[in-house]
Design a protein around this motif. Sequence first.
Motif, PDB file in Angstrom:
ATOM      1  N   CYS A  68     -17.526 -36.101  17.034  1.00  0.00           N
ATOM      2  CA  CYS A  68     -17.017 -36.826  15.872  1.00  0.00           C
ATOM      3  C   CYS A  68     -15.498 -36.915  16.004  1.00  0.00           C
ATOM      4  O   CYS A  68     -14.836 -35.904  16.260  1.00  0.00           O
TER       5      CYS A  68
ATOM      6  N   THR B 149     -22.027 -41.373  12.126  1.00  0.00           N
ATOM      7  CA  THR B 149     -21.727 -40.488  10.998  1.00  0.00           C
ATOM      8  C   THR B 149     -21.715 -39.035  11.447  1.00  0.00           C
ATOM      9  O   THR B 149     -22.313 -38.677  12.454  1.00  0.00           O
TER      10      THR B 149
ATOM     11  N   SER C 125     -22.351 -35.299   9.526  1.00  0.00           N
ATOM     12  CA  SER C 125     -22.653 -34.643   8.254  1.00  0.00           C
ATOM     13  C   SER C 125     -21.823 -33.375   8.071  1.00  0.00           C
ATOM     14  O   SER C 125     -21.847 -32.773   7.015  1.00  0.00           O
TER      15      SER C 125
ATOM     16  N   LYS D 166     -18.578 -35.298   6.762  1.00  0.00           N
ATOM     17  CA  LYS D 166     -18.989 -36.387   5.856  1.00  0.00           C
ATOM     18  C   LYS D 166     -18.204 -37.669   6.124  1.00  0.00           C
ATOM     19  O   LYS D 166     -17.959 -38.477   5.222  1.00  0.00           O
TER      20      LYS D 166
ATOM     21  N   TYR E 269     -17.394 -41.205   8.692  1.00  0.00           N
ATOM     22  CA  TYR E 269     -18.047 -42.130   9.612  1.00  0.00           C
ATOM     23  C   TYR E 269     -17.008 -42.992  10.305  1.00  0.00           C
ATOM     24  O   TYR E 269     -15.888 -43.169   9.800  1.00  0.00           O
TER      25      TYR E 269
ATOM     26  N   PHE F 239     -21.107 -41.247   3.114  1.00  0.00           N
ATOM     27  CA  PHE F 239     -20.059 -40.924   4.092  1.00  0.00           C
ATOM     28  C   PHE F 239     -18.775 -41.687   3.745  1.00  0.00           C
ATOM     29  O   PHE F 239     -18.824 -42.762   3.125  1.00  0.00           O
TER      30      PHE F 239
END
Lengths: 244, 290
Positions: B211, B237, B239, B242, B244, B278
């Motif tokens: 990410c 995305t 998690s 949170k 994107y 998100f």
Amino acid sequence: MPKAFFIDTSLCTACRGCQLACKEWHELPANHTLQRGSHQNPPDLNPNNYKIVRFSEHKDDKGVVSWNFFQDQCRHCVVPPCKEVADMYVEGAILKDDATGAVLYTEKTAQLSAEDAEVVREACPYNIPRRNEETGVLTKCTMCFGRISEGMLPACVKVCPTGTMNFGEREAMLDLANKRLAEVKKTYPNAMLADPDFTSAIYLLTDVPENYYTYAVASASPMDRKRFLAGLAKPLRRVFANLG
Amino acid sequence: MATARRIRPAHASLIDAFEQPLAIRAGLADLFANDPIPLPEINLELIAQGGSVLTGDDLARLEPWLLHATRELLPVLESSFPNGEPFRKLATAAATGELSVREASRALLDGDAAKLEALGNAVGVPAGYLMLSLQMIAGAAIAGLASQLGDQLESTSWSHGSCPVCGSSPSLATLSRKDDVQVEALVGGGGKKHLHCGLCGHSWRFQRNACAGCGNEDPHSREVFYAERAKHERIETCSQCKGYLLCVDLREYEKDPNLQALPLALVHLDIIAQEKGFGPLSPATWNTFS
């Protein structure tokens, strides 16, 4: 700006990825085929295959066998004779998109009778259109119109792992074709471009066209180049109108 | 912009509004790229820790460009949007010295929302208008700086999820085109991930399996969403944070799209991502719906 394919057969390994990608993108059903002793499968274009790789073995004077691969698909003619003929029967059955140069068969082709559809088919110097006998619709390569309208490459070009299939602005493809031709001619003196002035699918052949496929170029087809060009200059519709 | 409009005719009004400002911004960035200035020194120690080139910089070297961009861009923003009056107020405040564009740009780089709010209030302009104006103005100036830094940045092997030049978050990720492997019989590869800064547009390589917001590499907490027939435009995305980021696969495109304009053609993906709870890594006027 019109688009074009440049199909460099000198790089093709006949993986048939283009054939499969076309079928998958258009979600076309499977064909029931038989083992005929050839990798060319299905044996011909049909309503479930807008594109096939044709295999052709040829032995030259010295006994050397060459195996030629030809990625057969609609050439999206600059002036499409199929459209000229179809317009006589059902206006709008076949369209040409000026922005991309794509020749598009619509659902309205189902309004053509079987006989009329055959006349349209015969107008194609490359033997491309196939009629779906169940629906009556005429079928062929769509230039992946939905994809190219969104700035994407046609499915067959996207998957090609060898650089055989290329797509872009027509001028750029012609430049690339001429550049590759000059390179390939060093190894294959007979190399040529197939009908680059009349079509939007420009093939680079390393051998004479008849060693690929009967309809590889317009001049080899029953509708020879002279008639093809005459047809372009004088659309049949006008001839019929004058008779009227 | 033409490509963005062709891809998503439904977004035409949004694309129309940003067409002129983005075109002027791109022109200014080109102009600044060819206007040599004293470049900031690249602190390799700071870079290694994830600090950007402009961390702690007072932006004095960029001031002439910031003022130039202010004069060019604010009138265009005023005419491009309905209720454009606040842009005129900002132009006046900047011209009279009531608003320091340099100070406001620094607050933007620091993510100091309270200061931006206060600076906007002082000249009677809502913070949203000030943010959009600064993103255009500072974006053009820092893009010019990024161009001039060029090779120096390449040699730093930056591997973080924020921009090495200005420290901003990426607005878009791309997967690269096929590699030029120089082997006639094989064309393939590509798919390397690059991030594109939401402020200055600078691009840098980033690992594909993480990410960009928090560096999370756990495949079970990262997901990819796309439309059935448009797999090359996807939402990535995470998690864990949170957040994107939208990602496009350039191998599907006939020509490289304009990466400044492309996010405008992907707003439908922003809507879906935000409906799923998100938040965008790089909030912008066009992807903030609340």
